[in-house]
Design a protein around this motif. Structure first.
Motif, PDB file in Angstrom:
ATOM      1  N   GLN A 179       0.865  -1.168   0.000  1.00  0.00           N
ATOM      2  CA  GLN A 179       0.000   0.000   0.000  1.00  0.00           C
ATOM      3  C   GLN A 179       0.902   1.218   0.000  1.00  0.00           C
ATOM      4  OE1 GLN A 179      -2.645  -0.218   3.339  1.00  0.00           O
ATOM      5  NE2 GLN A 179      -3.961  -1.741   2.365  1.00  0.00           N
ATOM      6  N   THR A 180       0.844   1.936  -1.076  1.00  0.00           N
ATOM      7  CA  THR A 180       1.675   3.129  -1.185  1.00  0.00           C
ATOM      8  C   THR A 180       0.788   4.338  -0.976  1.00  0.00           C
ATOM      9  OG1 THR A 180       1.319   3.210  -3.560  1.00  0.00           O
ATOM     10  CG2 THR A 180       3.282   2.062  -2.793  1.00  0.00           C
ATOM     11  N   THR A 181       1.330   5.286  -0.260  1.00  0.00           N
ATOM     12  CA  THR A 181       0.591   6.529  -0.076  1.00  0.00           C
ATOM     13  C   THR A 181       0.917   7.420  -1.252  1.00  0.00           C
ATOM     14  OG1 THR A 181       2.423   7.446   1.208  1.00  0.00           O
ATOM     15  CG2 THR A 181       0.667   6.362   2.428  1.00  0.00           C
ATOM     16  N   ILE A 182      -0.106   7.965  -1.816  1.00  0.00           N
ATOM     17  CA  ILE A 182       0.049   8.815  -2.988  1.00  0.00           C
ATOM     18  C   ILE A 182       0.167  10.248  -2.507  1.00  0.00           C
ATOM     19  CG2 ILE A 182      -0.998   9.559  -5.143  1.00  0.00           C
ATOM     20  CD1 ILE A 182      -2.348   6.822  -5.262  1.00  0.00           C
ATOM     21  N   SER A 183       1.213  10.909  -2.962  1.00  0.00           N
ATOM     22  CA  SER A 183       1.473  12.275  -2.517  1.00  0.00           C
ATOM     23  C   SER A 183       0.400  13.227  -3.035  1.00  0.00           C
ATOM     24  CB  SER A 183       2.856  12.726  -2.996  1.00  0.00           C
ATOM     25  OG  SER A 183       2.862  12.843  -4.397  1.00  0.00           O
ATOM     26  N   PRO A 184       0.188  14.328  -2.324  1.00  0.00           N
ATOM     27  CA  PRO A 184      -0.798  15.325  -2.783  1.00  0.00           C
ATOM     28  C   PRO A 184      -0.455  15.903  -4.159  1.00  0.00           C
ATOM     29  CG  PRO A 184      -0.135  15.785  -0.525  1.00  0.00           C
ATOM     30  CD  PRO A 184       0.730  14.660  -1.025  1.00  0.00           C
ATOM     31  N   GLU A 185       0.848  16.019  -4.454  1.00  0.00           N
ATOM     32  CA  GLU A 185       1.251  16.541  -5.767  1.00  0.00           C
ATOM     33  C   GLU A 185       0.798  15.599  -6.878  1.00  0.00           C
ATOM     34  OE1 GLU A 185       3.703  16.044  -3.308  1.00  0.00           O
ATOM     35  OE2 GLU A 185       3.717  18.106  -2.597  1.00  0.00           O
ATOM     36  N   THR A 186       0.958  14.298  -6.620  1.00  0.00           N
ATOM     37  CA  THR A 186       0.541  13.304  -7.607  1.00  0.00           C
ATOM     38  C   THR A 186      -0.968  13.344  -7.781  1.00  0.00           C
ATOM     39  OG1 THR A 186       2.399  11.902  -6.958  1.00  0.00           O
ATOM     40  CG2 THR A 186       0.665  10.865  -8.222  1.00  0.00           C
ATOM     41  N   GLN A 187      -1.684  13.503  -6.688  1.00  0.00           N
ATOM     42  CA  GLN A 187      -3.152  13.581  -6.758  1.00  0.00           C
ATOM     43  C   GLN A 187      -3.582  14.795  -7.568  1.00  0.00           C
ATOM     44  OE1 GLN A 187      -4.420  13.526  -2.669  1.00  0.00           O
ATOM     45  NE2 GLN A 187      -4.125  11.314  -2.454  1.00  0.00           N
ATOM     46  N   GLN A 188      -2.897  15.916  -7.353  1.00  0.00           N
ATOM     47  CA  GLN A 188      -3.234  17.124  -8.098  1.00  0.00           C
ATOM     48  C   GLN A 188      -2.926  16.956  -9.582  1.00  0.00           C
ATOM     49  OE1 GLN A 188      -1.098  20.234  -6.111  1.00  0.00           O
ATOM     50  NE2 GLN A 188      -2.569  20.393  -4.423  1.00  0.00           N
ATOM     51  N   GLU A 189      -1.763  16.343  -9.871  1.00  0.00           N
ATOM     52  CA  GLU A 189      -1.408  16.106 -11.274  1.00  0.00           C
ATOM     53  C   GLU A 189      -2.437  15.207 -11.948  1.00  0.00           C
ATOM     54  OE1 GLU A 189       2.594  14.686 -12.013  1.00  0.00           O
ATOM     55  OE2 GLU A 189       3.339  15.891 -10.335  1.00  0.00           O
ATOM     56  N   ALA A 190      -2.859  14.175 -11.239  1.00  0.00           N
ATOM     57  CA  ALA A 190      -3.835  13.244 -11.795  1.00  0.00           C
ATOM     58  C   ALA A 190      -5.175  13.948 -12.033  1.00  0.00           C
ATOM     59  CB  ALA A 190      -4.013  12.055 -10.864  1.00  0.00           C
ATOM     60  N   ALA A 191      -5.574  14.805 -11.105  1.00  0.00           N
ATOM     61  CA  ALA A 191      -6.838  15.535 -11.255  1.00  0.00           C
ATOM     62  C   ALA A 191      -6.770  16.478 -12.455  1.00  0.00           C
ATOM     63  CB  ALA A 191      -7.145  16.314  -9.983  1.00  0.00           C
ATOM     64  N   VAL A 192      -5.647  17.142 -12.618  1.00  0.00           N
ATOM     65  CA  VAL A 192      -5.481  18.070 -13.745  1.00  0.00           C
ATOM     66  C   VAL A 192      -5.526  17.292 -15.064  1.00  0.00           C
ATOM     67  CG1 VAL A 192      -3.827  19.602 -14.887  1.00  0.00           C
ATOM     68  CG2 VAL A 192      -4.241  19.830 -12.440  1.00  0.00           C
ATOM     69  N   MET A 193      -4.842  16.157 -15.101  1.00  0.00           N
ATOM     70  CA  MET A 193      -4.848  15.345 -16.329  1.00  0.00           C
ATOM     71  C   MET A 193      -6.241  14.809 -16.626  1.00  0.00           C
ATOM     72  SD  MET A 193      -1.436  13.041 -16.281  1.00  0.00           S
ATOM     73  CE  MET A 193       0.013  13.620 -15.459  1.00  0.00           C
ATOM     74  N   ALA A 194      -6.945  14.384 -15.568  1.00  0.00           N
ATOM     75  CA  ALA A 194      -8.297  13.843 -15.764  1.00  0.00           C
ATOM     76  C   ALA A 194      -9.230  14.925 -16.295  1.00  0.00           C
ATOM     77  CB  ALA A 194      -8.816  13.265 -14.456  1.00  0.00           C
ATOM     78  N   LYS A 195      -9.098  16.138 -15.771  1.00  0.00           N
ATOM     79  CA  LYS A 195      -9.940  17.236 -16.253  1.00  0.00           C
ATOM     80  C   LYS A 195      -9.569  17.619 -17.680  1.00  0.00           C
ATOM     81  CE  LYS A 195     -11.094  19.170 -11.773  1.00  0.00           C
ATOM     82  NZ  LYS A 195     -10.958  20.304 -10.850  1.00  0.00           N
ATOM     83  N   ALA A 196      -8.287  17.470 -18.007  1.00  0.00           N
ATOM     84  CA  ALA A 196      -7.848  17.841 -19.352  1.00  0.00           C
ATOM     85  C   ALA A 196      -8.411  16.877 -20.400  1.00  0.00           C
ATOM     86  CB  ALA A 196      -6.329  17.861 -19.424  1.00  0.00           C
ATOM     87  N   ILE A 197      -8.593  15.621 -20.031  1.00  0.00           N
ATOM     88  CA  ILE A 197      -9.101  14.647 -21.000  1.00  0.00           C
ATOM     89  C   ILE A 197     -10.600  14.381 -20.815  1.00  0.00           C
ATOM     90  CG2 ILE A 197      -6.876  13.509 -21.331  1.00  0.00           C
ATOM     91  CD1 ILE A 197      -7.834  11.292 -19.462  1.00  0.00           C
ATOM     92  N   GLN A 198     -11.211  15.161 -19.949  1.00  0.00           N
ATOM     93  CA  GLN A 198     -12.649  14.987 -19.673  1.00  0.00           C
ATOM     94  C   GLN A 198     -13.457  15.270 -20.933  1.00  0.00           C
ATOM     95  OE1 GLN A 198     -14.043  17.633 -16.630  1.00  0.00           O
ATOM     96  NE2 GLN A 198     -15.892  16.434 -16.251  1.00  0.00           N
ATOM     97  N   LYS A 199     -14.397  14.380 -21.198  1.00  0.00           N
ATOM     98  CA  LYS A 199     -15.263  14.545 -22.367  1.00  0.00           C
ATOM     99  C   LYS A 199     -16.559  15.215 -21.938  1.00  0.00           C
ATOM    100  CE  LYS A 199     -13.372  10.672 -24.876  1.00  0.00           C
ATOM    101  NZ  LYS A 199     -13.600   9.424 -25.550  1.00  0.00           N
ATOM    102  N   GLN A 200     -17.203  15.791 -22.897  1.00  0.00           N
ATOM    103  CA  GLN A 200     -18.467  16.471 -22.618  1.00  0.00           C
ATOM    104  C   GLN A 200     -19.506  15.441 -22.196  1.00  0.00           C
ATOM    105  OE1 GLN A 200     -19.790  18.871 -25.873  1.00  0.00           O
ATOM    106  NE2 GLN A 200     -20.523  20.448 -24.485  1.00  0.00           N
ATOM    107  N   GLY A 201     -20.258  15.752 -21.177  1.00  0.00           N
ATOM    108  CA  GLY A 201     -21.290  14.849 -20.681  1.00  0.00           C
ATOM    109  C   GLY A 201     -20.757  13.860 -19.642  1.00  0.00           C
TER     110      GLY A 201
END
Length: 116
Positions: free
Chosen positions: A8-30
Motif C-alpha cells: 500500500q503506497t501513499t500517494i502524494s498530494p502533488e501526484t493527486q493534483q497532477e492526476a486531477a489536472v490530467m483527468a480534467k484535461a481529457i474529460q469529455k463532454q457529458g
C-alpha cells in the motif's frame, strides 16, 4: 498458508493534483464528476506504478554498479598483485644466481686442476 504481499503506497498530494489536472484535461463532454474521479484514480495508480518501476530500475543499477566495483580490483589491490609478481621474478632470479655462480666456480676449479 502463504501470505500475499500487498504494497500500500501513499500517494502524494502533488501526484493527486497532477492526476486531477490530467483527468480534467481529457474529460469529455457529458462526463460526470464520479467518472472523472475514477479516471483521476487510475492516473494516480499509473503514476505510482511508474515511480515504483523507476525505483526498482535504480536499485538494479546500483546493485550492478556495486558488483562491478567489487569485481574490479582496487588500486591498492593492484599494487599488491603487481608487487607480488615482481617479488616472485626477483626471488626466482635471486635463487638461480647463486647456483649458477657456484656451478661456474666449480667448473673453473676443475678445469684449473685438470690443466696442471
Amino acid at each position: 498458508m502463504a501470505k500475499k504481499h500487498t504494497s500500500q503506497t501513499t500517494i502524494s498530494p502533488e501526484t493527486q493534483q497532477e492526476a486531477a489536472v490530467m483527468a480534467k484535461a481529457i474529460q469529455k463532454q457529458g462526463q460526470n464528476k464520479d467518472q472523472t474521479k475514477l479516471i483521476a484514480q487510475g492516473i494516480q495508480k499509473g503514476i505510482a506504478l511508474y515511480k515504483q518501476q523507476q525505483k526498482e530500475k535504480a536499485r538494479q543499477v546500483d546493485k550492478q554498479k556495486k558488483k562491478t566495483r567489487q569485481s574490479v580490483p582496487q588500486p591498492a589491490e593492484l599494487d599488491t598483485v603487481q608487487s607480488s609478481k615482481t617479488n616472485d621474478t626477483v626471488q626466482s632470479t635471486r635463487s638461480i644466481l647463486p647456483w649458477t655462480l657456484l656451478l661456474i666456480s666449480w667448473v673453473g676449479f676443475l678445469s684449473l686442476y685438470l690443466l696442471k
